[in-house]
Design an enzyme around this catalytic site. Structure first.
Site, PDB file in Angstrom:
ATOM      1  CG  ASP A  73       3.557   8.825  -2.388  1.00 48.14           C
ATOM      2  OD1 ASP A  73       2.659   9.539  -2.935  1.00 48.14           O
ATOM      3  OD2 ASP A  73       3.552   7.855  -2.292  1.00 48.14           O
ATOM      4  N   GLY A 101       3.456   9.469  -6.186  1.00 46.92           N
ATOM      5  CA  GLY A 101       2.713   8.457  -6.678  1.00 46.92           C
ATOM      6  C   GLY A 101       3.777   7.363  -7.762  1.00 46.92           C
ATOM      7  N   GLY A 102       4.735   7.970  -8.037  1.00 50.20           N
ATOM      8  CA  GLY A 102       5.594   7.027  -9.019  1.00 50.20           C
ATOM      9  C   GLY A 102       6.002   5.687  -8.459  1.00 50.20           C
ATOM     10  CG  PHE A 103       7.209   3.265  -4.316  1.00 51.63           C
ATOM     11  CD1 PHE A 103       8.519   2.631  -4.443  1.00 51.63           C
ATOM     12  CD2 PHE A 103       6.361   2.538  -3.322  1.00 51.63           C
ATOM     13  CE1 PHE A 103       8.824   1.394  -3.895  1.00 51.63           C
ATOM     14  CE2 PHE A 103       6.559   1.339  -2.883  1.00 51.63           C
ATOM     15  CZ  PHE A 103       7.817   0.705  -3.124  1.00 51.63           C
ATOM     16  CG  ASP A 111       8.241   7.379   4.148  1.00 49.71           C
ATOM     17  OD1 ASP A 111       9.270   7.512   3.629  1.00 49.71           O
ATOM     18  OD2 ASP A 111       7.692   6.627   3.749  1.00 49.71           O
ATOM     19  CB  CYS A 131       6.790   1.934  26.169  1.00 49.15           C
ATOM     20  SG  CYS A 131       5.853   2.922  24.993  1.00 49.15           S
ATOM     21  CB  CYS A 143       3.079   0.746  27.458  1.00 47.68           C
ATOM     22  SG  CYS A 143       3.590  -0.081  25.955  1.00 47.68           S
ATOM     23  CG  HIS A 146       3.740   0.060  21.634  1.00 44.89           C
ATOM     24  ND1 HIS A 146       4.245   0.409  22.870  1.00 44.89           N
ATOM     25  CD2 HIS A 146       4.493  -1.001  21.262  1.00 44.89           C
ATOM     26  CE1 HIS A 146       5.455  -0.131  22.907  1.00 44.89           C
ATOM     27  NE2 HIS A 146       5.733  -1.027  21.666  1.00 44.89           N
TER      28      HIS A 146
HETATM   29 ZN   LIG Z   1       3.863   1.552  24.370  1.00 46.09          ZN
END
Ligand SMILES: [Zn+2]
Length: 402
Positions: free
Chosen positions: A91, A93-95, A295, A333, A338, A364
């Site tokens: 990114d 850095g602004g945020f 993201d 999953c 899991c 997970h």
């Molecule tokens: Zn899982």
């Protein structure tokens, strides 16, 4: 080419594509885990590889402050420093800088701020943000923008938008001049002797390749400003575009509306990235609307608090009801957690505040997010959408809302 984006299949507005970067190919739509300080919290890099993560995020602000971008450049860049040979997006850095509301001062030139670590004074301009991102050596850098706060009225959002557009041009011009200074693929730069056993450092692999810079659409929650910002950024001809300033506290319908307004104005043949979203059903929804990259810190942050995302909805593993539950976190999953550990054990690790709790929960949650995107990619590529998978997705969406 430093960035190619090949669309294999479209379904409605959604696209199934391959994004090829200097550090490898990424299948899109993709969810990118956030590695704030050169680490996806609690997860070593070999586990990220096992999860088939192809691209992750680095945070410019944090890495600039600690250990410092020049230090990372001297260590041959962030890839080599953190031993991650796949793609990295940074990114601007602004945020983060704008999040330091007490500690910053904004002018047309840039942002003066104080470090959250030691209170020291710093200054980020578009040019400086580009220099830092190039020193880190990311595959994709982001233009330095002003993330408009929420709520902001139209007049305020316009001022902010104009600043973002001016900074976008300065970011692009500076980046174009300096992008060849990236730390990877420099055969004998920085006085370091390269060995033949370090193929990733050899110039051949990166011959002619450089990082790429994405522009960021701002404009607050106003469709006309979003439209204007998009059109003017597209004139600047970036290799990809992000939609920023969302998921900053606005209702979800508004997030969706701003994305829907902006997407059709972006070039169809370039990658589109929505920053900082979201819940599993949101990322699936946005991917179906034509978003290629997303993201969010949610899966990793929630994991450390014991909140697990599953096909049956959200689950707080700390709850008493799981104390003797021998089933996996998510019966649907197939992730390495899991397959091996019970809810009872995961709950115990949280209760005992064991570091392994953060590791297993995060593995997970990341697996669940990555699987969510994999299913969307499969759905786009499939000849027909089966009734069953469509209903299954709906069930996930519904349970997430509760
Ligand atoms: Zn899982």
């Amino acid at each position: 080419m430093s960035l190619t984006f090949q669309i294999q299949k479209t379904r409605g507005l959604a696209r199934r594509a391959t994004l090829t970067l200097p550090h490898g190919a990424v299948e899109t739509p993709v969810f990118m885990p956030v590695g704030t300080q050169g680490t996806v919290k609690a997860i070593p890099q070999h586990l990220l590889e096992e999860l088939d993560v192809r691209i992750l995020l680095g945070n410019t602000y944090h890495l600039y402050l600690r250990p410092g971008h020049e230090e990372i450049r001297r260590m041959d860049g962030l890839h080599r420093f953190m031993s991650w040979d796949r793609a990295i997006l940074t990114d601007s850095g602004g945020f983060q800088v704008f999040s330091l509301s007490e500690l910053r001062k904004v002018t047309e030139d840039g942002v003066a701020f104080r470090s959250h670590i030691d209170g020291s004074s710093h200054f980020f301009s578009p040019e400086h943000s580009m220099d830092v991102q190039i020193a880190l050596g990311s595959d994709i850098g982001m233009a330095f923008d002003e993330c408009t706060e929420y709520p902001a009225d139209h007049a305020r959002a316009r001022v902010s938008l104009n600043r973002t557009l001016g900074w976008a041009r300065r970011s692009r011009d500076h980046f174009e001049q300096r992008k060849h200074d990236r730390p990877w693929g420099q055969r004998s730069a920085f006085g370091v002797q390269r060995s033949e056993n370090e193929p990733d450092l050899l110039a051949d692999r990166f011959e002619g390749k450089t990082p790429s810079l994405f522009g960021i659409v701002q404009g607050g929650m106003f469709a006309d400003l979003r439209r204007e910002c998009t059109e003017r950024l597209v004139e600047m001809d970036f290799p990809g575009y992000a939609i920023g300033g969302l998921s900053v506290g606005e209702p979800r319908e508004l997030t969706r509306e701003m994305i829907a307004t902006t997407l059709p104005l972006l070039p169809a043949d370039k990658p589109r990235y929505v920053m900082g979203v979201g819940y599993p059903d949101e990322i699936a929804e946005y991917a179906r609307m034509g978003v290629d990259m997303m993201d969010c810190v949610l899966p990793t942050r929630a994991a450390r608090h014991g909140l697990l995302f599953t096909s049956e909805g959200r689950l707080n593993i700390r709850n008493r009801q799981y104390a003797e539950d021998q089933g996996p976190a998510d019966p649907a999953c197939g992730c390495m957690v899991c397959r091996r550990y019970s809810r009872a054990y995961l709950r115990h690790l949280m209760a005992a505040q064991e570091p392994l709790a953060a590791v297993l929960n995060t593995v997970h949650n990341l697996a669940f997010y990555l699987e969510t995107m994999r299913k969307v990619r499969e759905e786009i590529a499939a000849e027909t959408v089966s009734q069953e998978s469509r209903m299954g997705d709906q069930a996930v969406g519904e349970s997430m809302k509760r």
